[in-house]
Design an enzyme around this catalytic site. Sequence first.
Site, PDB file in Angstrom:
ATOM      1  N   TYR A   1      62.006   2.634  -9.583  1.00 19.67           N
ATOM      2  CA  TYR A   1      62.405   1.271  -9.224  1.00 19.67           C
ATOM      3  C   TYR A   1      63.920   1.154  -9.050  1.00 19.67           C
ATOM      4  O   TYR A   1      64.700   1.554  -9.917  1.00 19.67           O
ATOM      5  CB  TYR A   1      61.946   0.262 -10.276  1.00 19.67           C
TER       6      TYR A   1
ATOM      7  N   GLY B   1      62.943  -5.835  -6.790  1.00 16.79           N
ATOM      8  CA  GLY B   1      62.081  -6.970  -7.014  1.00 16.79           C
ATOM      9  C   GLY B   1      60.769  -6.833  -6.283  1.00 16.79           C
ATOM     10  O   GLY B   1      60.065  -5.814  -6.386  1.00 16.79           O
TER      11      GLY B   1
END
Length: 506
Positions: free
Chosen positions: A51, A58
Amino acid sequence: MSTKINAQHVNYEDLCHAERVEVSNDEAFRKKIADSHQFLLDEISTGKPIYGVTTGYGEAGTNYSAFEQAKELQKNLFRFHGCGVGEMLSHDECKRILLIRLTSLSKGYSGITANLLERMAYFFNNDIIPVIPAQGSVGASGDLTPLSYIAAAIVGEREVYYKGEIRSSADVYKELDIEPYELEPKEALAIMNGTAAMSGIAIIAMQKFENWMHAYESFIAGLFEMMHADGTPLQPLVHEVKPFEGQIRCAAQLAKKLEGSEIVQAQDERYEKFFKEDTLCIQDKYSIRCTPQVLGIVWDNLELSKKWVETECNAVNDNPIIDGEGKKIYTSGNFYGGYVAHAMDTLKICSANAADLLDKQFSLLVDHKFNRGIGENLKISDKPHHHGFKAMQITLSSLSADVMMNIMPASVFSRPTESLNQDKVSMGTTAALNFKRTLPDLDNMLAIAFMGLAQAVDIRGHEGISPQLESIYKKIRSVIPPLVEDRRMDIEIEKVVEMITNGELS
């Protein structure tokens, strides 16, 4: 004051006051930083989606970016968050924010390099401080937009405070003949995905509020004297039997400031005079008698808030957490600034209670029905067309309302953003800014109160007053003459505010 950056806890005083930092060369510290970064690189090279490093941010976390694009992804992160608005945070606030982010990243769980720590330390030590707009953060996913201004400045974009001016970061790099920093994978995210902006605003605001509280207690001690109040409510036993630390502290601090006073009464005097003076009440009004109970809560909440913010500043609060020793990546939510938000919301309530108390106390001082002979509106002149502190009391009271209207907690106003990915956020930065906004009103209120206190000494006389009150009186009178005939007072209020903020009346 210099602070060592070595993954160890940095205490509150250093966070507030350090002017230099030194990134440790300790072998174990450097190895932990290097291991975290190398493990991250190893994971990226396998094609693993990580991530914010090889994925979008997001809701865009479903988008994959190859290893070769990881550095470009970091640049885009701080660039598209360059949308902060509102007033610029002060140099001091921005400098604390830089130190706080440096402190957090030094813990060794952010996948960054020691080179980034060194560059941030260089900025701090040479007073090259990124200029950060106040507004644009919801306080979860960290202070992304405010902290993007640090990441951008590090690579030579946007602006910095330097030598008393706001300068282009690129120009400062050229002037110092230093190459702009090139961010490694995750380093922009590591800088931005934290709670440093709200924490830096909070630290500066709490320092100012604590200074204000000490000055406020000086006014209260003087009020005890001018009102010929009963000193019994400050006696140790009263607070030993209700043993809250803040209450005990407040009573002791007031008693200390009253040492040497001959005009604060003892309860025995009230008993003796009760049948001789028709207007003498056996007890003073709550706003005098209950001061330790009211302000004790404020002191205790301030200390708890300082501990919470100190813990937050020393926390690993970015995402993901990179454990180079345990060889594991943790996706989590430590960027949530709830502790700071609740601390600031609580201090807003505390400041409102203090403002309300001061309003009540000053009302007693100016009102001839309650001030035990000081007279109407603190007037020295006996001419009916002079008005003393009549309008000053109105201004003070209006300011108390302004403070009290600001108590709505920001932490309950979570704003879902970013396609409902950030669906529960802390609003910590908003809470810190709102608490900060109460401080100028408190300063102006207290300045008016101090001016009224000095006026009361002029009317009542100096005989029997404490050395503390005599010192306060002389400091005020060194810049503000007594009010005899009606005149404008706004400029004089500003002068006393400066004395309060400089700690001269504490």
